[in-house]
Design a protein around this motif. Sequence first.
Motif, PDB file in Angstrom:
ATOM      1  N   ILE A  67       0.844  -1.183   0.000  1.00 15.36           N
ATOM      2  CA  ILE A  67       0.000   0.000   0.000  1.00 15.36           C
ATOM      3  C   ILE A  67       0.885   1.239   0.000  1.00 15.36           C
ATOM      4  O   ILE A  67       1.836   1.341   0.775  1.00 15.36           O
ATOM      5  CB  ILE A  67      -0.914   0.018   1.241  1.00 15.36           C
ATOM      6  N   GLY A  68       0.550   2.176  -0.862  1.00 17.39           N
ATOM      7  CA  GLY A  68       1.297   3.427  -0.929  1.00 17.39           C
ATOM      8  C   GLY A  68       0.367   4.579  -1.229  1.00 17.39           C
ATOM      9  O   GLY A  68      -0.792   4.394  -1.629  1.00 17.39           O
ATOM     10  N   MET A  69       0.859   5.775  -1.062  1.00 16.64           N
ATOM     11  CA  MET A  69       0.064   6.967  -1.347  1.00 16.64           C
ATOM     12  C   MET A  69      -0.334   7.023  -2.820  1.00 16.64           C
ATOM     13  O   MET A  69      -1.373   7.572  -3.166  1.00 16.64           O
ATOM     14  CB  MET A  69       0.834   8.227  -0.951  1.00 16.64           C
ATOM     15  N   ASP A  70       0.493   6.442  -3.683  1.00 17.22           N
ATOM     16  CA  ASP A  70       0.178   6.454  -5.111  1.00 17.22           C
ATOM     17  C   ASP A  70      -1.082   5.639  -5.426  1.00 17.22           C
ATOM     18  O   ASP A  70      -1.735   5.867  -6.439  1.00 17.22           O
ATOM     19  CB  ASP A  70       1.360   5.950  -5.939  1.00 17.22           C
ATOM     20  N   ASP A  71      -1.439   4.719  -4.535  1.00 13.03           N
ATOM     21  CA  ASP A  71      -2.640   3.912  -4.753  1.00 13.03           C
ATOM     22  C   ASP A  71      -3.908   4.766  -4.650  1.00 13.03           C
ATOM     23  O   ASP A  71      -4.853   4.564  -5.405  1.00 13.03           O
ATOM     24  CB  ASP A  71      -2.701   2.749  -3.753  1.00 13.03           C
ATOM     25  N   ILE A  72      -3.916   5.703  -3.738  1.00  8.70           N
ATOM     26  CA  ILE A  72      -5.067   6.601  -3.604  1.00  8.70           C
ATOM     27  C   ILE A  72      -5.214   7.433  -4.876  1.00  8.70           C
ATOM     28  O   ILE A  72      -6.305   7.581  -5.419  1.00  8.70           O
ATOM     29  CB  ILE A  72      -4.922   7.500  -2.364  1.00  8.70           C
ATOM     30  N   GLY A  73      -4.097   7.962  -5.356  1.00  3.23           N
ATOM     31  CA  GLY A  73      -4.114   8.726  -6.602  1.00  3.23           C
ATOM     32  C   GLY A  73      -4.582   7.892  -7.778  1.00  3.23           C
ATOM     33  O   GLY A  73      -5.316   8.379  -8.644  1.00  3.23           O
ATOM     34  N   ALA A  74      -4.176   6.632  -7.800  1.00  3.98           N
ATOM     35  CA  ALA A  74      -4.565   5.747  -8.901  1.00  3.98           C
ATOM     36  C   ALA A  74      -6.066   5.484  -8.888  1.00  3.98           C
ATOM     37  O   ALA A  74      -6.698   5.429  -9.948  1.00  3.98           O
ATOM     38  CB  ALA A  74      -3.799   4.433  -8.812  1.00  3.98           C
TER      39      ALA A  74
ATOM     40  N   VAL B  60      -8.436   6.557 -11.972  1.00  5.22           N
ATOM     41  CA  VAL B  60      -9.247   5.610 -12.744  1.00  5.22           C
ATOM     42  C   VAL B  60     -10.725   5.995 -12.704  1.00  5.22           C
ATOM     43  O   VAL B  60     -11.435   5.851 -13.690  1.00  5.22           O
ATOM     44  CB  VAL B  60      -9.012   4.144 -12.306  1.00  5.22           C
ATOM     45  N   LEU B  61     -11.182   6.531 -11.576  1.00  2.00           N
ATOM     46  CA  LEU B  61     -12.574   6.955 -11.485  1.00  2.00           C
ATOM     47  C   LEU B  61     -12.849   8.191 -12.345  1.00  2.00           C
ATOM     48  O   LEU B  61     -13.944   8.369 -12.857  1.00  2.00           O
ATOM     49  CB  LEU B  61     -12.964   7.223 -10.034  1.00  2.00           C
ATOM     50  N   LYS B  62     -11.841   9.035 -12.507  1.00  2.00           N
ATOM     51  CA  LYS B  62     -12.007  10.237 -13.331  1.00  2.00           C
ATOM     52  C   LYS B  62     -11.826   9.956 -14.814  1.00  2.00           C
ATOM     53  O   LYS B  62     -12.514  10.534 -15.646  1.00  2.00           O
ATOM     54  CB  LYS B  62     -10.998  11.307 -12.897  1.00  2.00           C
ATOM     55  N   ASN B  63     -10.889   9.078 -15.161  1.00  2.00           N
ATOM     56  CA  ASN B  63     -10.465   8.947 -16.546  1.00  2.00           C
ATOM     57  C   ASN B  63     -10.891   7.683 -17.277  1.00  2.00           C
ATOM     58  O   ASN B  63     -10.820   7.637 -18.499  1.00  2.00           O
ATOM     59  CB  ASN B  63      -8.945   9.088 -16.636  1.00  2.00           C
ATOM     60  N   ASP B  64     -11.298   6.649 -16.568  1.00  2.00           N
ATOM     61  CA  ASP B  64     -11.708   5.404 -17.218  1.00  2.00           C
ATOM     62  C   ASP B  64     -13.233   5.349 -17.231  1.00  2.00           C
ATOM     63  O   ASP B  64     -13.869   4.943 -16.255  1.00  2.00           O
ATOM     64  CB  ASP B  64     -11.116   4.204 -16.479  1.00  2.00           C
ATOM     65  N   GLY B  65     -13.811   5.752 -18.349  1.00  2.00           N
ATOM     66  CA  GLY B  65     -15.261   5.850 -18.456  1.00  2.00           C
ATOM     67  C   GLY B  65     -15.994   4.562 -18.169  1.00  2.00           C
ATOM     68  O   GLY B  65     -17.003   4.554 -17.471  1.00  2.00           O
TER      69      GLY B  65
END
Length: 93
Positions: free
Chosen positions: A29-36, A40-45
């Motif tokens: 688990i890393g901070m980058d996981d939250i960003g990911a 994905v919720l913003k950019n993967d329709g």
Amino acid sequence: MVGIKESKEALIGINELAIFIAKRLKDGIGMDDIGAIIDVLKNDGEFKIKIAAAFDGIKAVPEEMKDIDMQEGVELAMVQIMYMPKIIEAFKK
């Protein structure tokens, strides 16, 4: 008869989210996981639509489960069976 539309959408959404999280957390688990997740919720329709559908009708699931018949149960089982190879692959290291 109530149907299983919301239950099916919830099952699909939960599986999609589980696969995404399993793939992201392979390295810990890393901070980058939250960003990911946000990304994905913003950019993967397609992902966004499945997750939104899963949570939009979640309140109807208990009522649908009270009224489930054999055919509907098989239909939900088939959805889950379809996801099993994807889930197994996501958990492989």
